[in-house]
Design a protein around this motif. Structure first.
Motif, PDB file in Angstrom:
ATOM      1  N   VAL A  92       3.379   4.549   7.648  1.00  0.00           N
ATOM      2  CA  VAL A  92       2.190   4.365   6.809  1.00  0.00           C
ATOM      3  C   VAL A  92       1.385   3.211   7.399  1.00  0.00           C
ATOM      4  CG1 VAL A  92       1.356   3.821   4.496  1.00  0.00           C
ATOM      5  CG2 VAL A  92       3.432   5.202   4.785  1.00  0.00           C
ATOM      6  N   PRO A  93       0.181   3.508   7.925  1.00  0.00           N
ATOM      7  CA  PRO A  93      -0.608   2.451   8.568  1.00  0.00           C
ATOM      8  C   PRO A  93      -1.281   1.529   7.553  1.00  0.00           C
ATOM      9  CG  PRO A  93      -1.866   4.470   8.529  1.00  0.00           C
ATOM     10  CD  PRO A  93      -0.497   4.799   7.955  1.00  0.00           C
ATOM     11  N   ILE A  94      -1.368   0.257   7.924  1.00  0.00           N
ATOM     12  CA  ILE A  94      -2.056  -0.737   7.099  1.00  0.00           C
ATOM     13  C   ILE A  94      -3.042  -1.470   8.001  1.00  0.00           C
ATOM     14  CG2 ILE A  94      -1.804  -2.815   5.683  1.00  0.00           C
ATOM     15  CD1 ILE A  94       1.064  -1.857   5.064  1.00  0.00           C
ATOM     16  N   GLY A  95      -4.307  -1.439   7.637  1.00  0.00           N
ATOM     17  CA  GLY A  95      -5.347  -2.138   8.396  1.00  0.00           C
ATOM     18  C   GLY A  95      -5.770  -3.388   7.650  1.00  0.00           C
ATOM     19  N   VAL A  96      -5.862  -4.497   8.370  1.00  0.00           N
ATOM     20  CA  VAL A  96      -6.245  -5.776   7.778  1.00  0.00           C
ATOM     21  C   VAL A  96      -7.493  -6.279   8.500  1.00  0.00           C
ATOM     22  CG1 VAL A  96      -5.491  -8.126   7.266  1.00  0.00           C
ATOM     23  CG2 VAL A  96      -3.816  -6.271   7.311  1.00  0.00           C
ATOM     24  N   SER A  97      -8.470  -6.732   7.737  1.00  0.00           N
ATOM     25  CA  SER A  97      -9.674  -7.301   8.342  1.00  0.00           C
ATOM     26  C   SER A  97     -10.069  -8.568   7.599  1.00  0.00           C
ATOM     27  CB  SER A  97     -10.825  -6.293   8.317  1.00  0.00           C
ATOM     28  OG  SER A  97     -11.156  -5.967   6.984  1.00  0.00           O
ATOM     29  N   GLY A  98     -10.809  -9.426   8.278  1.00  0.00           N
ATOM     30  CA  GLY A  98     -11.282 -10.664   7.671  1.00  0.00           C
ATOM     31  C   GLY A  98     -10.393 -11.860   7.917  1.00  0.00           C
ATOM     32  N   THR A  99      -9.290 -11.674   8.592  1.00  0.00           N
ATOM     33  CA  THR A  99      -8.361 -12.784   8.804  1.00  0.00           C
ATOM     34  C   THR A  99      -8.908 -13.826   9.773  1.00  0.00           C
ATOM     35  OG1 THR A  99      -7.235 -11.527  10.523  1.00  0.00           O
ATOM     36  CG2 THR A  99      -6.329 -11.400   8.291  1.00  0.00           C
ATOM     37  N   GLU A 100      -9.832 -13.432  10.631  1.00  0.00           N
ATOM     38  CA  GLU A 100     -10.412 -14.371  11.606  1.00  0.00           C
ATOM     39  C   GLU A 100     -11.122 -15.523  10.903  1.00  0.00           C
ATOM     40  OE1 GLU A 100     -11.551 -16.045  15.268  1.00  0.00           O
ATOM     41  OE2 GLU A 100     -10.106 -14.448  14.906  1.00  0.00           O
ATOM     42  N   GLU A 101     -11.690 -15.271   9.732  1.00  0.00           N
ATOM     43  CA  GLU A 101     -12.383 -16.332   8.989  1.00  0.00           C
ATOM     44  C   GLU A 101     -11.394 -17.268   8.291  1.00  0.00           C
ATOM     45  OE1 GLU A 101     -15.625 -16.942   9.236  1.00  0.00           O
ATOM     46  OE2 GLU A 101     -15.628 -15.279  10.640  1.00  0.00           O
ATOM     47  N   VAL A 102     -10.237 -16.757   7.956  1.00  0.00           N
ATOM     48  CA  VAL A 102      -9.225 -17.572   7.287  1.00  0.00           C
ATOM     49  C   VAL A 102      -8.421 -18.377   8.310  1.00  0.00           C
ATOM     50  CG1 VAL A 102      -7.158 -17.538   5.836  1.00  0.00           C
ATOM     51  CG2 VAL A 102      -9.044 -15.979   5.347  1.00  0.00           C
TER      52      VAL A 102
ATOM     53  N   ILE B 118      -4.317   2.477  12.401  1.00  0.00           N
ATOM     54  CA  ILE B 118      -4.457   1.079  11.975  1.00  0.00           C
ATOM     55  C   ILE B 118      -5.858   0.568  12.294  1.00  0.00           C
ATOM     56  CG2 ILE B 118      -3.692  -1.296  12.434  1.00  0.00           C
ATOM     57  CD1 ILE B 118      -0.861  -0.096  12.914  1.00  0.00           C
ATOM     58  N   ALA B 119      -6.344   0.848  13.505  1.00  0.00           N
ATOM     59  CA  ALA B 119      -7.675   0.387  13.919  1.00  0.00           C
ATOM     60  C   ALA B 119      -8.768   0.974  13.024  1.00  0.00           C
ATOM     61  CB  ALA B 119      -7.931   0.745  15.380  1.00  0.00           C
ATOM     62  N   ALA B 120      -8.634   2.241  12.681  1.00  0.00           N
ATOM     63  CA  ALA B 120      -9.641   2.883  11.819  1.00  0.00           C
ATOM     64  C   ALA B 120      -9.656   2.238  10.433  1.00  0.00           C
ATOM     65  CB  ALA B 120      -9.361   4.381  11.706  1.00  0.00           C
ATOM     66  N   LEU B 121      -8.494   1.940   9.896  1.00  0.00           N
ATOM     67  CA  LEU B 121      -8.431   1.296   8.578  1.00  0.00           C
ATOM     68  C   LEU B 121      -8.998  -0.118   8.635  1.00  0.00           C
ATOM     69  CD1 LEU B 121      -4.887   2.465   7.506  1.00  0.00           C
ATOM     70  CD2 LEU B 121      -7.037   3.123   6.419  1.00  0.00           C
ATOM     71  N   ALA B 122      -8.700  -0.851   9.682  1.00  0.00           N
ATOM     72  CA  ALA B 122      -9.218  -2.218   9.823  1.00  0.00           C
ATOM     73  C   ALA B 122     -10.727  -2.196   9.989  1.00  0.00           C
ATOM     74  CB  ALA B 122      -8.558  -2.921  11.005  1.00  0.00           C
ATOM     75  N   ALA B 123     -11.237  -1.245  10.765  1.00  0.00           N
ATOM     76  CA  ALA B 123     -12.686  -1.154  10.987  1.00  0.00           C
ATOM     77  C   ALA B 123     -13.405  -0.734   9.710  1.00  0.00           C
ATOM     78  CB  ALA B 123     -12.980  -0.165  12.108  1.00  0.00           C
ATOM     79  N   ASP B 124     -12.834   0.199   8.946  1.00  0.00           N
ATOM     80  CA  ASP B 124     -13.458   0.654   7.702  1.00  0.00           C
ATOM     81  C   ASP B 124     -13.561  -0.471   6.681  1.00  0.00           C
ATOM     82  OD1 ASP B 124     -13.808   3.190   8.663  1.00  0.00           O
ATOM     83  OD2 ASP B 124     -12.154   4.082   7.543  1.00  0.00           O
ATOM     84  N   GLY B 125     -12.605  -1.370   6.689  1.00  0.00           N
ATOM     85  CA  GLY B 125     -12.598  -2.455   5.724  1.00  0.00           C
ATOM     86  C   GLY B 125     -13.294  -3.702   6.217  1.00  0.00           C
TER      87      GLY B 125
ATOM     88  N   LYS C 238      -9.452  -8.115   3.721  1.00  0.00           N
ATOM     89  CA  LYS C 238      -9.290  -6.772   3.163  1.00  0.00           C
ATOM     90  C   LYS C 238      -8.064  -6.102   3.772  1.00  0.00           C
ATOM     91  CE  LYS C 238     -14.188  -6.435   2.414  1.00  0.00           C
ATOM     92  NZ  LYS C 238     -15.448  -5.892   2.831  1.00  0.00           N
ATOM     93  N   VAL C 239      -7.292  -5.460   2.908  1.00  0.00           N
ATOM     94  CA  VAL C 239      -6.105  -4.736   3.323  1.00  0.00           C
ATOM     95  C   VAL C 239      -6.278  -3.290   2.850  1.00  0.00           C
ATOM     96  CG1 VAL C 239      -3.600  -4.543   3.115  1.00  0.00           C
ATOM     97  CG2 VAL C 239      -4.683  -6.804   3.105  1.00  0.00           C
TER      98      VAL C 239
END
Length: 142
Positions: free
Chosen positions: A64-74, A116-123, A91-92
């Motif tokens: 089950v893929p999990i995409g995470v985005s926004g961590t670069e700011e944290v 994973i990349a698609a989920l991270a990009a979508d979020g 965003k997860v």
């Protein structure tokens, strides 16, 4: 948790993960292995290790893929500590199980990483890391 000593070549973590999956437990794997630094941070393709695909083939467990985005700011790649001031959005997103062939770990890993990349990009709603951010990270790594 399952202790992993990266670079040791030990098969113990994979055996422990397989035993956990066969016992019906959930195992979370970060197939990238580490956060890309420097020039690698600019690569639009996520590269993963084959462990998740090999475990899925051995046990039949879904991936089950999990995409995470926004961590670069944290926690910017160039920083030693996270930025805990202000409000930051991380965003997860969780996707459906990735269809795998179970016969080619490299091909299955590419499918996992693409999901994973698609989920991270979508979020994301944010640009890719800039050359400036990557070069700062690269300078600090030296």
């Amino acid at each position: 948790g399952i202790p992993v000593d990266r670079g040791s070549g030990s098969g113990a973590p994979m055996r422990a993960a397989e035993a956990s999956l066969r016992a019906g437990e959930v195992v979370v794997i970060l197939p990238e292995g580490t956060i890309p630094q420097g020039e690698a941070a600019l690569d639009p393709v996520l590269h993963g290790h084959t462990g998740a695909a090999r475990l899925a083939a051995a046990t039949g467990a879904p991936v089950v893929p999990i995409g995470v985005s926004g961590t670069e700011e944290v926690w910017p790649r160039s920083a030693k500590f996270p930025n805990m001031t202000g409000v930051r959005d991380v965003k997860v997103r969780v996707g459906p199980a990735v269809p795998l062939g179970y016969t080619d770990a490299k091909a299955d890993t590419k499918a996992i990483m693409a999901a994973i990349a698609a989920l991270a990009a979508d979020g994301a709603g944010e640009p890719e890391p800039s050359v400036e951010k990557a070069s700062k990270s690269q300078r600090r790594d030296r």
